[in-house]
Design a protein around this motif. Sequence first.
Motif: not given
Length: 158
Positions: A91-95
């Motif tokens: 999710i950090r990558a998506l962020l």
Amino acid sequence: MPGSQAGLAAKIARHGADEDKRGRIFNALLRKRGLEPVAGPADTDYTMQLEAAGIGLTHARLRREEELTEADIVTYLAHSRVTEQRASEQIRALLRHAGDRPDIGRAVRVISADEDNHLAYCHEELLRLATARHGEVIRATLRPLWPRTPSTATSAWP
Ligand SMILES: [Fe+2]
């Protein structure tokens, strides 16, 4: 919950509620675009792959109306420590790539904060349990995950 771990019940219930919320957020985003949710490919279902390999508690065990043992709780948290790190990183990558988009940025920030919280509480509770004579169960749960587990998840247990 075993009586010795009753204090964890609210955290685990909150964790489950957050994951349900995440499903609702993704469904709402799909609806806004006029899309229907579909099942993901089985080979991308990391949690079920671990379960099929006998790692962690099964979903059937978690759904049974039967008190978990202290060892079950340790196994659950060790398994979640790994899956939540993976979720947090994904999710950090998506962020990073979509956090400033007006259509999904807020949703991704909410989910990212939830996943970071899940990772943090699993890690903190395991540290507490590792000092309460559960280090071996934690290591035994994490050992089969070793090739797929970030080193930060496997090196902290006394
Ligand atoms: Fe999570």
